[in-house]
Design a protein around this motif. Sequence first.
Motif, mmCIF file in Angstrom:
data_model
loop_
_atom_site.group_PDB
_atom_site.id
_atom_site.type_symbol
_atom_site.label_atom_id
_atom_site.label_comp_id
_atom_site.label_asym_id
_atom_site.label_seq_id
_atom_site.Cartn_x
_atom_site.Cartn_y
_atom_site.Cartn_z
ATOM 1 N N PHE A 29 -4.363 -3.929 -5.598
ATOM 2 C CA PHE A 29 -3.835 -1.806 -4.955
ATOM 3 C C PHE A 29 -4.321 -1.031 -6.299
ATOM 4 O O PHE A 29 -4.714 0.341 -6.093
ATOM 5 N N GLU A 73 0.773 -1.533 0.510
ATOM 6 C CA GLU A 73 -0.013 -0.077 0.088
ATOM 7 C C GLU A 73 0.721 1.232 0.013
ATOM 8 O O GLU A 73 0.273 2.234 -0.912
ATOM 9 N N HIS A 102 -7.266 -3.816 4.155
ATOM 10 C CA HIS A 102 -6.050 -5.017 3.777
ATOM 11 C C HIS A 102 -7.157 -6.079 3.678
ATOM 12 O O HIS A 102 -6.396 -7.056 3.244
ATOM 13 N N TYR A 118 2.907 1.895 -3.030
ATOM 14 C CA TYR A 118 1.777 2.305 -4.444
ATOM 15 C C TYR A 118 1.587 3.924 -3.953
ATOM 16 O O TYR A 118 1.136 4.671 -4.559
#
Lengths: 414, 414
Positions: A346, A301, B65, A304
């Motif tokens: 993502f 994450e 998540h 990204y």
Amino acid sequence: MDDVCRNGSANNDDANIISSSNTPYDEKERAHFNRIVSAFRAYRAFSLLRIVNTEKYFLSLPVNHRALLKSFRDNLDVIRTCIEKNNNIIKLIVKDVAYMFENVNHTLTCSTNQEEKGGVHQSVPSMNDQDKVQVTLKQFVRDWSEEGAGERRTCYQPIIDEILAHFPAHTCAPHDVKVLVPGAGLGRLAFEIARRGYTCQGNEFSLFMLFASNFVLNKCRDINMYTVYPWVHQYVNNMRLGDQTKPVKFPDINPSVLPPNAQFSMTAGDFLEVYVVENEWDCVSTCFFIDCASNVVAFIEAIYKILKPGGLWINLGPLLYHFSDAPNEKSIEPTYEEVREVINGFGFKMEKEETHVKTTYAQNPNSMLKCEYESIFFVCRKLSEESNGPAASTGDTASALQGEDDVLMQNGSR
Amino acid sequence: MDDVCRNGSANNDDANIISSSNTPYDEKERAHFNRIVSAFRAYRAFSLLRIVNTEKYFLSLPVNHRALLKSFRDNLDVIRTCIEKNNNIIKLIVKDVAYMFENVNHTLTCSTNQEEKGGVHQSVPSMNDQDKVQVTLKQFVRDWSEEGAGERRTCYQPIIDEILAHFPAHTCAPHDVKVLVPGAGLGRLAFEIARRGYTCQGNEFSLFMLFASNFVLNKCRDINMYTVYPWVHQYVNNMRLGDQTKPVKFPDINPSVLPPNAQFSMTAGDFLEVYVVENEWDCVSTCFFIDCASNVVAFIEAIYKILKPGGLWINLGPLLYHFSDAPNEKSIEPTYEEVREVINGFGFKMEKEETHVKTTYAQNPNSMLKCEYESIFFVCRKLSEESNGPAASTGDTASALQGEDDVLMQNGSR
């Protein structure tokens, strides 16, 4: 000042390992810093004690056994000498660590100097920390020796090749391409990227690695000026003494020689805390890094978020989750199949993917035990938010980078 | 009774792991026995607790998540099921262990039965013992599965080939050739030697291995009747869930099928204490064994003594000294060069020697981490005392064996 190490606090106060203020949190960081310094300082005594114990046991053996092991004690002396020589390197590594961070209060040095004089805070070093000191010595081989060339060719070269292919000098100004290397270790990959003209920053959490990278990057000014005995603590699976006591010279190239306008820096701190500015990096290169997470999803994450739209994530490594089975640590350990789903989830677009890429990590070339990772290698792109369609071409991405301001803290001499 | 396991005390009272008398030493042995039984019995709870902790951490992660790891909890359930199935095998392994030794007082069973009912002596299992339970499960793959065939071909076949070459059926009666396999593990190498008509005894110190070998050798009466999930505890370096939860069937052959007059037995106990009768064995075959010594010289000396003049020692394995760096253990770790000097020093004549023999040990074939030993393989001969010159030829050795009394405790059905 020509140091390439600085503390992550320049970006985020919470990211400090060392901080200059006096909050309770700082005390914890300071204690951690001192613990690592102590671990390096305890190396010699800890390593020699092992030999004393072996010798004691040897002397308790029947006389005919001792007679048959005629070179055994002489061999222990050779090992002792190697440990002394390693300790000379370690003394150089910890010598100036109190000054290594550009942005940290130097009052730190008081406590480290006191320790040096046998003063305060001499905690008993843990086995685990001593292991890490030994691992640090092996990192000089992987990152900065001729012996490590093969390992770097399999682990670093594929990443460098992708950067060169996606950000070629004829379509973009490499200096304007910002590349981040989280988990930079002793800094060779980040250095090699900077050497090719890109603006590159390494990030590292471990003070063991940071102390050693500070030494190699800022104190080594010639080729093969130092010698380390990286395998001397491997007492098993040796064919002959010479394998255990093999010297390795470093650095194989002068780490201070970079192109005149090269931008190369290192930050200390937790990747997740240091890098919070979104859409900042053109490329994030991770090598043997993503498995250092308690929660690998958080790493993906963060990568990204900090990538610019159209930016590239290049990854190579296995999934040896570091917190798996570590006492009192939390960990999830998704398989690569699951990791891949998260990456796609993502919004990354996988552009290249190879599995079973044969790689080693600080492998003793003469050991009777050889370990090899069948690593994952992939290149994926953060899709542009506008289109959310196919990734921007390399040319588009590169041109978008031109004219970006350089937000890196610069190091004077480079 | 058709069990092939017996306790070393038949040869030497000090060699017992379990003893039938009531001296304080016996209490220690009994406590050790019970500890290992407890470790097997704790397997399920210990293994499932790990999953509970992972799940707890997973549930603490941000909701996005968790959403991206969509199969994660289902995967944990699959792993749980594998652990339950492994536990069914473990229950079979420990079911009758109190009766496994022919020569040990069966009052033992009282304490183990009480434990089964949740009674006395439920000590907290150590991580180390749980590791050993997990290692034991993997041994079924190495020794008794089709998947282990490749590993056995590289580790066991070279030894078997040497025995066949040195003791061929056309020059000697294989039944009269006595072969000892110290460090026999789950017994496959010893079984294969016995299957070729030789009189073969395996010796093993570890009760983890002995419990499992007793199960496979004495309770498995058909091919692939059981299934184990040997890699289910490897949470790292998995490409996909199926690699972690891969089932392996065993045994690949029926361990009870041996030639009618085959002599095959297993002893429990410390090799150095069990085998003290000199000039008894025609061949000692060690595979991944000599590095299990605190003092490898003592092992080499013992092998020399128990071999008949002209007898052969065949060895294959690395030098992963087991007590090296083990807390509170003593160890010397000579290199192979030094070990070789000791072998020659005792009066062995090296007849064959290969290094860098590529071998693995219970390697998960689908793991992203592959480890390989570059093993030593050698054949050496104890010189005849009379000549102290060149070794007796194979023919001489073999004919000298004929007419020897069989001193092995025989197992009725074989």
